[in-house]
Design a protein around this motif. Sequence first.
Motif, PDB file in Angstrom:
ATOM      1  N   ARG A   1       0.762  -1.395   0.263  1.00 58.01           N
ATOM      2  CA  ARG A   1       0.049  -0.047  -0.013  1.00 58.01           C
ATOM      3  C   ARG A   1       1.079   1.241  -0.238  1.00 58.01           C
ATOM      4  O   ARG A   1       1.982   1.180   0.577  1.00 58.01           O
ATOM      5  CB  ARG A   1      -0.742  -0.096   0.981  1.00 58.01           C
ATOM      6  CG  ARG A   1      -1.879  -1.223   1.290  1.00 58.01           C
ATOM      7  CD  ARG A   1      -3.160  -0.699   0.575  1.00 58.01           C
ATOM      8  NE  ARG A   1      -3.404   0.753   1.118  1.00 58.01           N
ATOM      9  CZ  ARG A   1      -4.661   1.368   1.104  1.00 58.01           C
ATOM     10  NH1 ARG A   1      -5.619   0.619   1.061  1.00 58.01           N
ATOM     11  NH2 ARG A   1      -4.659   2.695   1.237  1.00 58.01           N
ATOM     12  N   ALA A   2       0.541   2.153  -0.674  1.00 56.50           N
ATOM     13  CA  ALA A   2       1.242   3.350  -0.617  1.00 56.50           C
ATOM     14  C   ALA A   2       0.286   4.543  -1.041  1.00 56.50           C
ATOM     15  O   ALA A   2      -0.592   4.604  -1.728  1.00 56.50           O
ATOM     16  CB  ALA A   2       2.499   3.249  -1.797  1.00 56.50           C
ATOM     17  N   PRO A   3       0.351   5.717  -0.334  1.00 52.68           N
ATOM     18  CA  PRO A   3      -0.653   7.036  -0.701  1.00 52.68           C
ATOM     19  C   PRO A   3      -0.420   7.449  -2.008  1.00 52.68           C
ATOM     20  O   PRO A   3      -1.224   7.972  -2.656  1.00 52.68           O
ATOM     21  CB  PRO A   3      -0.455   7.772   0.703  1.00 52.68           C
ATOM     22  CG  PRO A   3       1.095   7.347   1.004  1.00 52.68           C
ATOM     23  CD  PRO A   3       1.414   6.230   0.709  1.00 52.68           C
ATOM     24  N   VAL A   4       0.902   7.545  -2.496  1.00 53.98           N
ATOM     25  CA  VAL A   4       1.184   8.045  -3.814  1.00 53.98           C
ATOM     26  C   VAL A   4       1.609   6.797  -4.818  1.00 53.98           C
ATOM     27  O   VAL A   4       2.424   6.194  -4.642  1.00 53.98           O
ATOM     28  CB  VAL A   4       2.300   8.954  -3.560  1.00 53.98           C
ATOM     29  CG1 VAL A   4       2.752   9.613  -4.988  1.00 53.98           C
ATOM     30  CG2 VAL A   4       1.966  10.228  -2.671  1.00 53.98           C
ATOM     31  N   MET A   5       1.071   7.057  -5.969  1.00 53.05           N
ATOM     32  CA  MET A   5       1.323   5.749  -6.874  1.00 53.05           C
ATOM     33  C   MET A   5       1.864   6.880  -8.272  1.00 53.05           C
ATOM     34  O   MET A   5       1.196   7.710  -8.605  1.00 53.05           O
ATOM     35  CB  MET A   5       0.296   5.124  -7.482  1.00 53.05           C
ATOM     36  CG  MET A   5       0.642   3.889  -8.418  1.00 53.05           C
ATOM     37  SD  MET A   5      -0.831   2.862  -8.648  1.00 53.05           S
ATOM     38  CE  MET A   5      -0.069   1.388  -9.359  1.00 53.05           C
TER      39      MET A   5
ATOM     40  N   GLU B   1       8.230  11.642   0.636  1.00 51.03           N
ATOM     41  CA  GLU B   1       9.287  10.434   1.015  1.00 51.03           C
ATOM     42  C   GLU B   1       9.193   9.264   0.108  1.00 51.03           C
ATOM     43  O   GLU B   1       8.100   8.761  -0.396  1.00 51.03           O
ATOM     44  CB  GLU B   1       9.036   9.832   2.356  1.00 51.03           C
ATOM     45  CG  GLU B   1       9.091  10.860   3.602  1.00 51.03           C
ATOM     46  CD  GLU B   1       8.710  10.488   4.870  1.00 51.03           C
ATOM     47  OE1 GLU B   1       9.148   9.219   5.131  1.00 51.03           O
ATOM     48  OE2 GLU B   1       8.044  11.139   5.685  1.00 51.03           O
ATOM     49  N   PRO B   2      10.249   8.730  -0.674  1.00 44.39           N
ATOM     50  CA  PRO B   2      10.161   7.802  -1.698  1.00 44.39           C
ATOM     51  C   PRO B   2       9.557   6.431  -1.099  1.00 44.39           C
ATOM     52  O   PRO B   2       8.632   5.842  -1.782  1.00 44.39           O
ATOM     53  CB  PRO B   2      11.522   7.392  -1.883  1.00 44.39           C
ATOM     54  CG  PRO B   2      12.418   8.563  -1.580  1.00 44.39           C
ATOM     55  CD  PRO B   2      11.543   9.452  -0.283  1.00 44.39           C
ATOM     56  N   ARG B   3       9.729   6.017   0.134  1.00 48.66           N
ATOM     57  CA  ARG B   3       8.869   4.855   0.861  1.00 48.66           C
ATOM     58  C   ARG B   3       7.362   5.291   0.808  1.00 48.66           C
ATOM     59  O   ARG B   3       6.674   4.233   0.995  1.00 48.66           O
ATOM     60  CB  ARG B   3       9.389   4.658   2.039  1.00 48.66           C
ATOM     61  CG  ARG B   3       9.052   5.556   3.189  1.00 48.66           C
ATOM     62  CD  ARG B   3       9.583   5.223   4.602  1.00 48.66           C
ATOM     63  NE  ARG B   3       9.354   6.339   5.472  1.00 48.66           N
ATOM     64  CZ  ARG B   3       8.150   6.560   6.084  1.00 48.66           C
ATOM     65  NH1 ARG B   3       6.965   5.729   5.725  1.00 48.66           N
ATOM     66  NH2 ARG B   3       7.714   7.610   7.135  1.00 48.66           N
ATOM     67  N   ARG B   4       6.944   6.508   0.477  1.00 45.78           N
ATOM     68  CA  ARG B   4       5.344   6.493   0.608  1.00 45.78           C
ATOM     69  C   ARG B   4       4.899   6.517  -1.045  1.00 45.78           C
ATOM     70  O   ARG B   4       3.700   6.716  -1.282  1.00 45.78           O
ATOM     71  CB  ARG B   4       5.184   7.937   1.063  1.00 45.78           C
ATOM     72  CG  ARG B   4       5.390   8.135   2.781  1.00 45.78           C
ATOM     73  CD  ARG B   4       4.884   9.270   2.921  1.00 45.78           C
ATOM     74  NE  ARG B   4       3.539   9.439   3.000  1.00 45.78           N
ATOM     75  CZ  ARG B   4       2.587  10.348   2.872  1.00 45.78           C
ATOM     76  NH1 ARG B   4       3.288  11.470   2.329  1.00 45.78           N
ATOM     77  NH2 ARG B   4       1.205  10.482   2.732  1.00 45.78           N
TER      78      ARG B   4
ATOM     79  N   VAL C   1      -3.542   9.382  -4.238  1.00 44.31           N
ATOM     80  CA  VAL C   1      -3.307  10.221  -5.469  1.00 44.31           C
ATOM     81  C   VAL C   1      -2.375   9.474  -6.322  1.00 44.31           C
ATOM     82  O   VAL C   1      -1.534   8.561  -5.866  1.00 44.31           O
ATOM     83  CB  VAL C   1      -2.693  11.363  -5.198  1.00 44.31           C
ATOM     84  CG1 VAL C   1      -1.333  11.283  -4.408  1.00 44.31           C
ATOM     85  CG2 VAL C   1      -2.680  12.528  -6.150  1.00 44.31           C
ATOM     86  N   VAL C   2      -2.631   9.596  -7.568  1.00 46.31           N
ATOM     87  CA  VAL C   2      -1.865   9.152  -8.650  1.00 46.31           C
ATOM     88  C   VAL C   2      -0.898  10.296  -9.718  1.00 46.31           C
ATOM     89  O   VAL C   2      -1.730  11.088 -10.029  1.00 46.31           O
ATOM     90  CB  VAL C   2      -2.407   8.244  -9.802  1.00 46.31           C
ATOM     91  CG1 VAL C   2      -1.961   7.791 -11.017  1.00 46.31           C
ATOM     92  CG2 VAL C   2      -3.241   7.065  -9.187  1.00 46.31           C
ATOM     93  N   GLY C   3       0.192  10.066  -9.430  1.00 44.64           N
ATOM     94  CA  GLY C   3       1.192  11.060 -10.323  1.00 44.64           C
ATOM     95  C   GLY C   3       1.449  10.373 -11.780  1.00 44.64           C
ATOM     96  O   GLY C   3       2.113   9.289 -11.614  1.00 44.64           O
ATOM     97  N   ILE C   4       0.803  10.973 -12.839  1.00 47.01           N
ATOM     98  CA  ILE C   4       0.995  10.313 -14.050  1.00 47.01           C
ATOM     99  C   ILE C   4       2.071  11.153 -14.748  1.00 47.01           C
ATOM    100  O   ILE C   4       2.050  12.423 -14.863  1.00 47.01           O
ATOM    101  CB  ILE C   4      -0.303  10.911 -14.833  1.00 47.01           C
ATOM    102  CG1 ILE C   4      -1.434  10.095 -14.126  1.00 47.01           C
ATOM    103  CG2 ILE C   4      -0.207  10.229 -16.233  1.00 47.01           C
ATOM    104  CD1 ILE C   4      -2.800  10.377 -14.468  1.00 47.01           C
TER     105      ILE C   4
ATOM    106  N   ARG D   1       4.359  18.956  -5.715  1.00 46.74           N
ATOM    107  CA  ARG D   1       4.009  19.470  -4.497  1.00 46.74           C
ATOM    108  C   ARG D   1       2.215  19.402  -4.617  1.00 46.74           C
ATOM    109  O   ARG D   1       1.619  19.055  -3.362  1.00 46.74           O
ATOM    110  CB  ARG D   1       4.442  20.839  -4.411  1.00 46.74           C
ATOM    111  CG  ARG D   1       5.545  20.769  -4.057  1.00 46.74           C
ATOM    112  CD  ARG D   1       6.334  22.406  -3.644  1.00 46.74           C
ATOM    113  NE  ARG D   1       7.582  22.189  -3.176  1.00 46.74           N
ATOM    114  CZ  ARG D   1       8.445  22.827  -3.633  1.00 46.74           C
ATOM    115  NH1 ARG D   1       8.167  23.809  -4.617  1.00 46.74           N
ATOM    116  NH2 ARG D   1       9.690  23.018  -3.229  1.00 46.74           N
ATOM    117  N   VAL D   2       1.592  19.383  -5.446  1.00 49.14           N
ATOM    118  CA  VAL D   2       0.106  19.208  -5.724  1.00 49.14           C
ATOM    119  C   VAL D   2      -0.201  17.710  -5.307  1.00 49.14           C
ATOM    120  O   VAL D   2      -0.982  17.519  -4.870  1.00 49.14           O
ATOM    121  CB  VAL D   2      -0.437  19.532  -7.129  1.00 49.14           C
ATOM    122  CG1 VAL D   2      -1.825  19.243  -7.308  1.00 49.14           C
ATOM    123  CG2 VAL D   2      -0.026  20.822  -7.352  1.00 49.14           C
ATOM    124  N   VAL D   3       0.644  16.936  -5.999  1.00 49.74           N
ATOM    125  CA  VAL D   3       0.611  15.513  -5.629  1.00 49.74           C
ATOM    126  C   VAL D   3       0.700  15.227  -3.981  1.00 49.74           C
ATOM    127  O   VAL D   3      -0.196  14.559  -3.328  1.00 49.74           O
ATOM    128  CB  VAL D   3       1.576  14.524  -6.321  1.00 49.74           C
ATOM    129  CG1 VAL D   3       1.645  13.145  -5.692  1.00 49.74           C
ATOM    130  CG2 VAL D   3       1.193  14.489  -7.626  1.00 49.74           C
TER     131      VAL D   3
END
Length: 161
Positions: free
Chosen positions: A2-6, A41-44, A91-94, A155-157
């Motif tokens: 699981r991660a909050p940011v993909m 953080e990369p681990r997130r 949130v997904v960063g595309i 930063r929006v992500v």
Amino acid sequence: ARAPVMLIGEQPGDREDREGLPFVGPAGHLLDRALAEAGIEPRRTYRTNVVKHFKWKPRGKRRIHQTPSKLEVDACRPWLDAELERVRPSVVGILGATAAKSLLGSGFRVTKQRGELLSVDFAPAAVATFHPSAILRADDEEREQAFADLVADLRVVSGAA
């Protein structure tokens, strides 16, 4: 995991293909720098690509990246959908045009719509931005601004995570 940011890019590069991990080459190092500046953080993060194989053509001893076709993007979509379901990011960063068109439709333009917090059906929110490899290919005078734009978008992500 699981991660909050993909973070979703186009496809593995040469080094990623050889090592079997996403974003471990030069573009990945630039992404790590941008994430640090954006306070993520990369681990997130969970990092992946819309296409799971490295499409290339030989040029001497080098393997040169080729843009994947719509057929290749569509063929890999079940794996991406499974990753989204498993990770369930906030949130997904595309990252880049190929990933954006795959996830947001062929009419989406990263250059015009980057940095916007988007409502999407595959995650609570998404933000499209430049792919780090595009920044590496930019002219010297454009590279600094493109990197600053990437950090601003990340930063929006971060704010949506």
